[in-house]
Structures are given as structure tokens and as C-alpha cells.
Write a protein that holds these residues in place. Structure first.
Motif, PDB file in Angstrom:
ATOM      1  N   VAL A   1      13.643  -1.831  -9.844  1.00 18.00           N
ATOM      2  CA  VAL A   1      14.982  -1.236  -9.827  1.00 18.00           C
ATOM      3  C   VAL A   1      15.559  -1.428  -8.431  1.00 18.00           C
ATOM      4  N   PRO A   2      16.428  -2.408  -8.225  1.00 14.87           N
ATOM      5  CA  PRO A   2      16.872  -2.782  -6.881  1.00 14.87           C
ATOM      6  C   PRO A   2      17.513  -1.657  -6.082  1.00 14.87           C
ATOM      7  N   GLN A   3      18.202  -0.732  -6.752  1.00 10.67           N
ATOM      8  CA  GLN A   3      18.935   0.292  -6.008  1.00 10.67           C
ATOM      9  C   GLN A   3      18.023   1.362  -5.411  1.00 10.67           C
ATOM     10  N   TRP A   4      16.759   1.425  -5.817  1.00 13.07           N
ATOM     11  CA  TRP A   4      15.920   2.558  -5.452  1.00 13.07           C
ATOM     12  C   TRP A   4      15.035   2.345  -4.246  1.00 13.07           C
ATOM     13  N   GLN A   5      14.557   1.132  -4.013  1.00 12.71           N
ATOM     14  CA  GLN A   5      13.374   0.989  -3.181  1.00 12.71           C
ATOM     15  C   GLN A   5      13.227  -0.451  -2.708  1.00 12.71           C
ATOM     16  N   PRO A   6      12.228  -0.728  -1.853  1.00 15.22           N
ATOM     17  CA  PRO A   6      11.931  -2.121  -1.521  1.00 15.22           C
ATOM     18  C   PRO A   6      11.544  -2.909  -2.771  1.00 15.22           C
ATOM     19  N   ALA A   7      11.661  -4.228  -2.684  1.00 17.38           N
ATOM     20  CA  ALA A   7      11.285  -5.080  -3.812  1.00 17.38           C
ATOM     21  C   ALA A   7       9.816  -4.872  -4.161  1.00 17.38           C
ATOM     22  N   PRO A   8       9.463  -5.037  -5.442  1.00 16.63           N
ATOM     23  CA  PRO A   8       8.087  -4.731  -5.852  1.00 16.63           C
ATOM     24  C   PRO A   8       7.005  -5.513  -5.114  1.00 16.63           C
ATOM     25  N   ALA A   9       7.166  -6.834  -4.979  1.00 14.28           N
ATOM     26  CA  ALA A   9       6.066  -7.642  -4.445  1.00 14.28           C
ATOM     27  C   ALA A   9       5.675  -7.262  -3.020  1.00 14.28           C
ATOM     28  N   PRO A  10       6.618  -7.113  -2.071  1.00  9.69           N
ATOM     29  CA  PRO A  10       6.190  -6.706  -0.723  1.00  9.69           C
ATOM     30  C   PRO A  10       5.500  -5.351  -0.698  1.00  9.69           C
ATOM     31  N   ALA A  11       6.028  -4.387  -1.470  1.00  6.64           N
ATOM     32  CA  ALA A  11       5.398  -3.062  -1.505  1.00  6.64           C
ATOM     33  C   ALA A  11       3.993  -3.150  -2.083  1.00  6.64           C
ATOM     34  N   LEU A  12       3.831  -3.928  -3.147  1.00  8.21           N
ATOM     35  CA  LEU A  12       2.510  -4.070  -3.759  1.00  8.21           C
ATOM     36  C   LEU A  12       1.551  -4.809  -2.840  1.00  8.21           C
ATOM     37  N   ALA A  13       2.068  -5.759  -2.072  1.00 12.80           N
ATOM     38  CA  ALA A  13       1.209  -6.462  -1.115  1.00 12.80           C
ATOM     39  C   ALA A  13       0.666  -5.498  -0.065  1.00 12.80           C
ATOM     40  N   VAL A  14       1.508  -4.568   0.389  1.00 11.85           N
ATOM     41  CA  VAL A  14       1.055  -3.553   1.341  1.00 11.85           C
ATOM     42  C   VAL A  14      -0.048  -2.699   0.718  1.00 11.85           C
ATOM     43  N   ALA A  15       0.163  -2.261  -0.517  1.00 14.24           N
ATOM     44  CA  ALA A  15      -0.834  -1.427  -1.186  1.00 14.24           C
ATOM     45  C   ALA A  15      -2.145  -2.173  -1.397  1.00 14.24           C
ATOM     46  N   ALA A  16      -2.055  -3.446  -1.769  1.00 16.25           N
ATOM     47  CA  ALA A  16      -3.258  -4.237  -2.003  1.00 16.25           C
ATOM     48  C   ALA A  16      -4.036  -4.469  -0.715  1.00 16.25           C
ATOM     49  N   ALA A  17      -3.317  -4.648   0.394  1.00 16.58           N
ATOM     50  CA  ALA A  17      -3.983  -4.843   1.680  1.00 16.58           C
ATOM     51  C   ALA A  17      -4.648  -3.564   2.167  1.00 16.58           C
ATOM     52  N   GLN A  18      -4.080  -2.411   1.774  1.00 15.71           N
ATOM     53  CA  GLN A  18      -4.592  -1.123   2.224  1.00 15.71           C
ATOM     54  C   GLN A  18      -5.806  -0.666   1.429  1.00 15.71           C
ATOM     55  N   THR A  19      -5.877  -1.041   0.146  1.00 13.58           N
ATOM     56  CA  THR A  19      -6.899  -0.525  -0.767  1.00 13.58           C
ATOM     57  C   THR A  19      -7.503  -1.662  -1.578  1.00 13.58           C
ATOM     58  N   GLY A  20      -8.473  -1.305  -2.397  1.00 15.14           N
ATOM     59  CA  GLY A  20      -9.038  -2.258  -3.343  1.00 15.14           C
ATOM     60  C   GLY A  20      -8.420  -2.167  -4.719  1.00 15.14           C
ATOM     61  N   LEU A  21      -7.299  -1.452  -4.835  1.00 16.25           N
ATOM     62  CA  LEU A  21      -6.648  -1.283  -6.123  1.00 16.25           C
ATOM     63  C   LEU A  21      -6.125  -2.606  -6.672  1.00 16.25           C
ATOM     64  N   ARG A  22      -6.075  -2.704  -8.002  1.00 12.22           N
ATOM     65  CA  ARG A  22      -5.235  -3.702  -8.625  1.00 12.22           C
ATOM     66  C   ARG A  22      -3.789  -3.244  -8.441  1.00 12.22           C
ATOM     67  N   VAL A  23      -2.876  -4.183  -8.438  1.00 13.80           N
ATOM     68  CA  VAL A  23      -1.458  -3.848  -8.283  1.00 13.80           C
ATOM     69  C   VAL A  23      -0.661  -4.630  -9.324  1.00 13.80           C
ATOM     70  N   GLY A  24       0.502  -4.097  -9.675  1.00 11.79           N
ATOM     71  CA  GLY A  24       1.284  -4.795 -10.686  1.00 11.79           C
ATOM     72  C   GLY A  24       2.705  -4.284 -10.774  1.00 11.79           C
ATOM     73  N   THR A  25       3.533  -5.044 -11.455  1.00  8.81           N
ATOM     74  CA  THR A  25       4.921  -4.644 -11.700  1.00  8.81           C
ATOM     75  C   THR A  25       5.005  -3.925 -13.038  1.00  8.81           C
ATOM     76  N   TRP A  26       5.795  -2.871 -13.059  1.00  7.47           N
ATOM     77  CA  TRP A  26       5.983  -2.085 -14.299  1.00  7.47           C
ATOM     78  C   TRP A  26       7.473  -1.821 -14.489  1.00  7.47           C
ATOM     79  N   VAL A  27       8.225  -2.748 -14.999  1.00  4.45           N
ATOM     80  CA  VAL A  27       7.876  -4.150 -15.154  1.00  4.45           C
ATOM     81  C   VAL A  27       9.038  -4.961 -14.596  1.00  4.45           C
ATOM     82  N   TYR A  28       8.770  -6.253 -14.248  1.00  5.43           N
ATOM     83  CA  TYR A  28       9.868  -7.128 -13.878  1.00  5.43           C
ATOM     84  C   TYR A  28      10.911  -7.147 -15.008  1.00  5.43           C
ATOM     85  N   ALA A  29      12.182  -7.008 -14.635  1.00 10.86           N
ATOM     86  CA  ALA A  29      13.276  -7.171 -15.597  1.00 10.86           C
ATOM     87  C   ALA A  29      13.710  -8.631 -15.561  1.00 10.86           C
TER      88      ALA A  29
END
Length: 269
Positions: A40-68
Motif C-alpha cells: 500500500v504505497p500511501q502507508w509505508q516504505p516499499a515492501p522489498a526494502p523493509a523486508l530486506a531489513v527484516a531478513a538481515a536482522q533475523t532468520g525469518l522468512r519474509v514475504g509480500t502480503w500481497v503485491y498488487a
């Protein structure tokens, strides 16, 4: 045999970054498998950069819910998804759909063409084809498809690893269950269920959506709500796997810590 349970959290970045990163760390320690971001572009940073930060910080899987699908060209979405798979070493899941209700208004606000539902589904198909070309024979980006109509469900049976029914809050349990069980009758596929309401708490990115009144959802025995009590929630999660086939449950960030004991108990079982 039933698939083992796994659990994801939709965690839009609605706070300052340190607070969000602390939350991501707690999720990683609670047994959740996947951290997810809405598109949702109006709400937050783009999904991929935010998910990249989360993936680098943890061992979690990451994903989009969902790309439009209408928000960017098919090749751009596919390239981004493939890149995330490479950079996370296989911990990325591409969720994709034709856009949530109201996507037409979003597109107009962004000055973008308003594609028909059929055109948006074609964009999904093009994205999946491009992704597989980019992945090649040695890489596989898991695809989660949000579907509703028969054409979307047919595409998901062809191309997706996981399917979630893009249900409306007003949909009855029987209607959603019928769509889900029809998919399982065609193919052994992972079924994901988004639960935006736990007790009286509505997921942050669903708070403005219509038809998310917790009392009404409970009275309708909707699949969009789970009980607040952890024991009752665990019982209902088991029921949904046994009766329908759901094994992947996606929870809003506001309820993630409340259900952490359930997740710790059920994950992988």
C-alpha cells in the motif's frame, strides 16, 4: 495427511524504525515463520526494502502480503521478487494478487491506468512467467496467490505454491471453505488463511476496511476472526485445518504477541 502448521505476521511499518525493528525481533523469537508486508504505497516504505531489513536482522522468512499486480510492470515485480530470493538466500515468498477492494481508487490517486479485473489477472500471469524465467532451473521463489474468482483459482492451481482466498469479511464460513476445499480437491497445495481480527483487535492495515466489526464476525462464525483466549484460538485453528485444510495462518501485528503462546505450541505440528 495434514500439513504442519506455520504462522505469519503482517507487520506494516507504522511506527518509527527502531520500534518496528524491536517488534520484528520479538516476532522472530516467538515461533512465527514469516514476516509479511502489505503493498500500500500511501502507508509505508516499499515492501522489498523493509523486508530486506527484516531478513538481515533475523532468520525469518519474509514475504509480500500481497503485491498488487497493477501497481508496477510485471517484469519489475518479478525482478524484485527474484532479487529478494537471491539476497535472502531463499527466505522470500512472493505473495501476489489483483489488488484489494478499492484498488481502482488507489490507481486513480497515483495517476495510473485503471485496469479491469481480467487485465489485472493477466498481469499476475505475466509476473509469474517472468519470475520463473529469472529463477531459472536452480532457483525457486515460492509464490503465494490471493485468489477469488474461478479464473484466478485456476491460475493458482497452475502456478502457486500457496493459495489464500481473497475473502470478504461478509463471506460465510461455508462459502470460503467451499472455495478452499475445491482447490485441495484438484491439487495438494498449501492453504493460507488471513485472520485480520483476534478478539476485538483488528489488524492495523485492515482498520479502515469495511465489514471488520468483531462482534458481527463472531456472530457470523466468520473465518476472518479468532478468539482472544489462546486455548480457544488453538482449538479453532485445529478445527480449521481438520475441516477445511488450512495450515498457514496469517495474523495482524496487533495480535501477534497475544497469540505467541499458540504459535509456540502449534508451529511445525
Amino acid at each position: 495427511m495434514s500439513r504442519p502448521f506455520r504462522f505469519g505476521v503482517v507487520a506494516p511499518l507504522l511506527t518509527d524504525v527502531p520500534t518496528w525493528r524491536n517488534f520484528v525481533g520479538r516476532i522472530a523469537d516467538s515461533g512465527y515463520s514469516t514476516l509479511l508486508m502489505p503493498d500500500v504505497p500511501q502507508w509505508q516504505p516499499a515492501p522489498a526494502p523493509a523486508l530486506a531489513v527484516a531478513a538481515a536482522q533475523t532468520g525469518l522468512r519474509v514475504g509480500t502480503w500481497v503485491y498488487a499486480s497493477p501497481l508496477r510492470p510485471a517484469w519489475s515485480t518479478a525482478w524484485e521478487a527474484h532479487s529478494m530470493t537471491v539476497l535472502t538466500e531463499g527466505r522470500f515468498e512472493m505473495g501476489i494478487g489483483t489488488g484489494r477492494p478499492g484498488i481502482e481508487d488507489e490507481l486513480r490517486q497515483l495517476g495510473m491506468p485503471v485496469a479491469s479485473p481480467g487485465e489485472r489477472l493477466t498481469q499476475v500471469r505475466q509476473t509469474l512467467a517472468t519470475l520463473r524465467n529469472l529463477d531459472g532451473p536452480d532457483v525457486h521463489t515460492p509464490v503465494v496467490m490471493a485468489v477469488r474468482g474461478p479464473k484466478a483459482r485456476a491460475l493458482a492451481l497452475e502456478a502457486a505454491d500457496t493459495v489464500t482466498i481473497a475473502a470478504l469479511a461478509s463471506d460465510s464460513r461455508a462459502a470460503v471453505a467451499a472455495m478452499a476445499t475445491d482447490l485441495l480437491a484438484e491439487r495438494d497445495i498449501e492453504l493460507a488463511l488471513h485472520v485480520p481480527v483476534v478478539g476485538d483487535t483488528v489488524a492495523p492495515f485492515m482498520a479502515s476496511a469495511r465489514e471488520t466489526d468483531p462482534t458481527a464476525l463472531r456472530e457470523a462464525d466468520s473465518l476472518a476472526v479468532l478468539p482472544k483466549d489462546p486455548a480457544a484460538a488453538a482449538e479453532e485453528i485445529h478445527r480449521r485445518r481438520e475441516e477445511i485444510g488450512y495450515s498457514y495462518f496469517v495474523i495482524g501485528a496487533g495480535s501477534a504477541e497475544l497469540l505467541a503462546p499458540v504459535v509456540a505450541e502449534l508451529s511445525g505440528h
